[in-house]
Structure formats: C-alpha cells, structure tokens
Design a protein around this motif. Sequence first.
Motif, PDB file in Angstrom:
ATOM      1  N   LEU A 116     -19.048 -21.274  28.199  1.00  0.00           N
ATOM      2  CA  LEU A 116     -19.081 -21.801  27.048  1.00  0.00           C
ATOM      3  C   LEU A 116     -19.965 -20.901  26.174  1.00  0.00           C
ATOM      4  O   LEU A 116     -19.972 -20.880  24.810  1.00  0.00           O
ATOM      5  N   ARG A 117     -20.986 -20.535  26.836  1.00  0.00           N
ATOM      6  CA  ARG A 117     -22.025 -19.821  25.777  1.00  0.00           C
ATOM      7  C   ARG A 117     -21.097 -18.317  25.253  1.00  0.00           C
ATOM      8  O   ARG A 117     -21.448 -18.140  24.130  1.00  0.00           O
ATOM      9  N   GLU A 118     -20.250 -17.672  26.051  1.00  0.00           N
ATOM     10  CA  GLU A 118     -19.490 -16.658  25.551  1.00  0.00           C
ATOM     11  C   GLU A 118     -18.692 -17.154  24.241  1.00  0.00           C
ATOM     12  O   GLU A 118     -18.711 -16.695  23.244  1.00  0.00           O
ATOM     13  N   ILE A 119     -17.878 -18.608  24.271  1.00  0.00           N
ATOM     14  CA  ILE A 119     -17.196 -19.084  23.266  1.00  0.00           C
ATOM     15  C   ILE A 119     -18.172 -19.376  22.174  1.00  0.00           C
ATOM     16  O   ILE A 119     -17.819 -19.183  20.943  1.00  0.00           O
ATOM     17  N   TRP A 120     -19.485 -19.908  22.358  1.00  0.00           N
ATOM     18  CA  TRP A 120     -20.429 -20.313  21.391  1.00  0.00           C
ATOM     19  C   TRP A 120     -20.795 -18.907  20.918  1.00  0.00           C
ATOM     20  O   TRP A 120     -21.035 -18.940  19.465  1.00  0.00           O
TER      21      TRP A 120
ATOM     22  N   PHE B 214     -20.530 -18.062  16.713  1.00  0.00           N
ATOM     23  CA  PHE B 214     -21.853 -18.083  16.007  1.00  0.00           C
ATOM     24  C   PHE B 214     -22.650 -16.536  15.775  1.00  0.00           C
ATOM     25  O   PHE B 214     -23.327 -16.504  15.032  1.00  0.00           O
ATOM     26  N   ILE B 215     -22.123 -15.800  16.522  1.00  0.00           N
ATOM     27  CA  ILE B 215     -22.541 -14.382  16.594  1.00  0.00           C
ATOM     28  C   ILE B 215     -21.698 -13.129  16.040  1.00  0.00           C
ATOM     29  O   ILE B 215     -21.897 -12.678  15.058  1.00  0.00           O
ATOM     30  N   LEU B 216     -20.464 -13.154  16.849  1.00  0.00           N
ATOM     31  CA  LEU B 216     -19.605 -12.180  16.610  1.00  0.00           C
ATOM     32  C   LEU B 216     -18.834 -12.651  15.240  1.00  0.00           C
ATOM     33  O   LEU B 216     -18.692 -11.549  14.312  1.00  0.00           O
TER      34      LEU B 216
ATOM     35  N   ALA C 156     -17.800 -11.018   9.463  1.00  0.00           N
ATOM     36  CA  ALA C 156     -17.506 -11.361   8.130  1.00  0.00           C
ATOM     37  C   ALA C 156     -18.611 -10.876   7.200  1.00  0.00           C
ATOM     38  O   ALA C 156     -18.292 -10.661   5.987  1.00  0.00           O
ATOM     39  N   ASP C 157     -19.631 -10.473   7.747  1.00  0.00           N
ATOM     40  CA  ASP C 157     -20.917  -9.707   6.948  1.00  0.00           C
ATOM     41  C   ASP C 157     -21.330  -8.651   7.572  1.00  0.00           C
ATOM     42  O   ASP C 157     -22.532  -8.717   8.142  1.00  0.00           O
ATOM     43  N   PRO C 158     -20.612  -7.550   7.984  1.00  0.00           N
ATOM     44  CA  PRO C 158     -21.186  -6.118   8.670  1.00  0.00           C
ATOM     45  C   PRO C 158     -22.359  -5.695   8.255  1.00  0.00           C
ATOM     46  O   PRO C 158     -23.022  -5.141   8.863  1.00  0.00           O
TER      47      PRO C 158
END
Length: 317
Positions: free
Chosen positions: A299-303, A307-309, A314-316
């Motif tokens: 679930l941390r990977e999915i999160w 929220f991070i990747l 979207a804003d590199p």
Amino acid sequence: MTVDEVATAPTDAAGLQRSRERIARHLVGRERELELTLAAVAAGRDIVLEGPPGTSKTTILGAITEEWGIPLLFVEGNADLTPAKLVGHHNPARVLREDYSADNFVPGPLVEAMQRGGFLYIEEFNRAPEDTLNTLLTAMADRSLAIPRVGRIRAEPTFRVIASMNPYDNVGTTRLSTSVHDRLNRLAVDYQDSDAEERIVILRTGADAGGTAPLGARLVRDAVAVTRATRNHPDIRQGSSVRGAIDTVLVALRLAALRDLNDPDSPDYPELVYDAMIVALSGRIHLDEALDTTPERVLREIWEDRFILEPHRADPG
C-alpha cells in the motif's frame, strides 16, 4: 404493489421497461448488467453472476426483488452447507413428542424461497458441496421439490435461483458439474470505471457536500484511485472493491477531524490518506503468497505512486 400484482414477473414490454426505469433509480451505472439480469429473471430463468465482490451484484438483485415485492434470501456457499440446511429439517423436540409430520418441518432457505416466490441468492456458489448443489437441480428444472414426510413443495412463479462466483479466487472451490452449468444462465459482472466508482463513493459517504468539501471531493478522487490501483499491482492476487474506497474516505474524514485538517492542499494531507488506506485496505487485499512482503509495504508503494511519482511527472520542474 400488492402480493397479487407480483405473483408473476412482468413479461410485456411496457411492464419490463417501467420496472427497469424504477429499478435503475437504486443503482449507479450498471444499466447493461441490470437490463440483462432483469431480462433473464423475467423470462423465468435462473442465473449465475460471475465477478469479484463489491460489483453491485447484491444491489441489482435487491432492487429487482424490491420492485417485484418479493424476498431476497441469502445463503453463503461453503463446505458446511448441507442439503438439510438448504432444504430444511424437522424440529427434533417436536418429532420426539409427535413423530414426523409436515407440521413440525422447519423450512430452509430453498423451501422458503419456493413458497414465498423469492430469489434464493447463493454467494460463493462454487464452494458448496456437490450433493448440496444437486439438491437445487430438481428445484430449478421442475420448480418443485419432494420432501419425505412433508410432500411436494411447488414454487411460486417468481421463485429464482441466483448464484454468484468470484472468478479471481479458486482456493477451496469445486468445479461445477455440467448438469449445474446447463441449468444456469451466466453474466460476467466486473468493476465499473473510475467515474462510476467515484459516484458510488459520493453516494455512500456524502463526501462532496456540506462541511467536507473541498476536502471530501479530493478524498473521493484519491481513495478511488488508490483502491483501483490495488487491482493492478503485481504483488496483489486480488485487489479491493469499491467498498475499500468508501471506507478510506469515511476513515480519512474522521482522521481529518481528529487532526484538525480541513485543507486538501496541506502538506499533512497525503499522510492522512495513507493512514486511512492502512485501516481500510490492508485487510481487503490478497497478496501473492509466494512473495515476501506485507500489505502495508504494498500500500505504501501504491501511495507513493499517487502522491509522489504522479505529481512529479505532472510538474517535473
């Protein structure tokens, strides 16, 4: 609607169309699945709905039986579902006093559904023992059942056998015989798209109204996204249904109240969602047993993907 008016299912075009329109008001999406299921049961057919949990199968059946004014009787298919539990039994205390008779017979869900003209809904159908499923064959084929010391039970016209199976879970299941398959229509019911699932979550949580907006509106989008991601993660054998998204939103809203967090743009918002995910989703996902991992880690990977990747892509800059 009275009992007399629903002694038989509507079969004329106008009646079926009116039923479909009224039933559809209870559902979010599922127009095609409703139409096909309604057509099958209105034609007097029994049907198996094949799909994962949380895909509105029960909701569709509940809406149809409510429209027809008949009961929906639930049975869980498992190794303990014997023919006696399905059909019924004689009251042991009364048998000792009175001997066997029709008066001391206690109907099981199959007989009750036949007598009341209801839908017998057997969840996890392929987990029931073969001799129990064979008990259903006569009821489905002849719409009647002969019970020793009771007599023959004849089904009301609206009696149907509805089964459900989860195609993604084969542990502890048995292969259905050709005789059973031959007596059942089949409809595959899969997950809905993200827009429909967001509407379901809004309907069940009220998260887009009142004091929860705009926090609730963003929670709905994020909860549906991470829940849907559990269905595609390589380490997860079976992901969560939309019920996981509903609970993620409900838990997150209460956490937000406890933490005095009202702004979805707060730096604390992503961690709020993760904590709600742990509570709402960790018990609903089934991992690949060959892997050395935990629900929390997956679930941390999915999160992190959400929220991070994704924000980074979207804003590199």
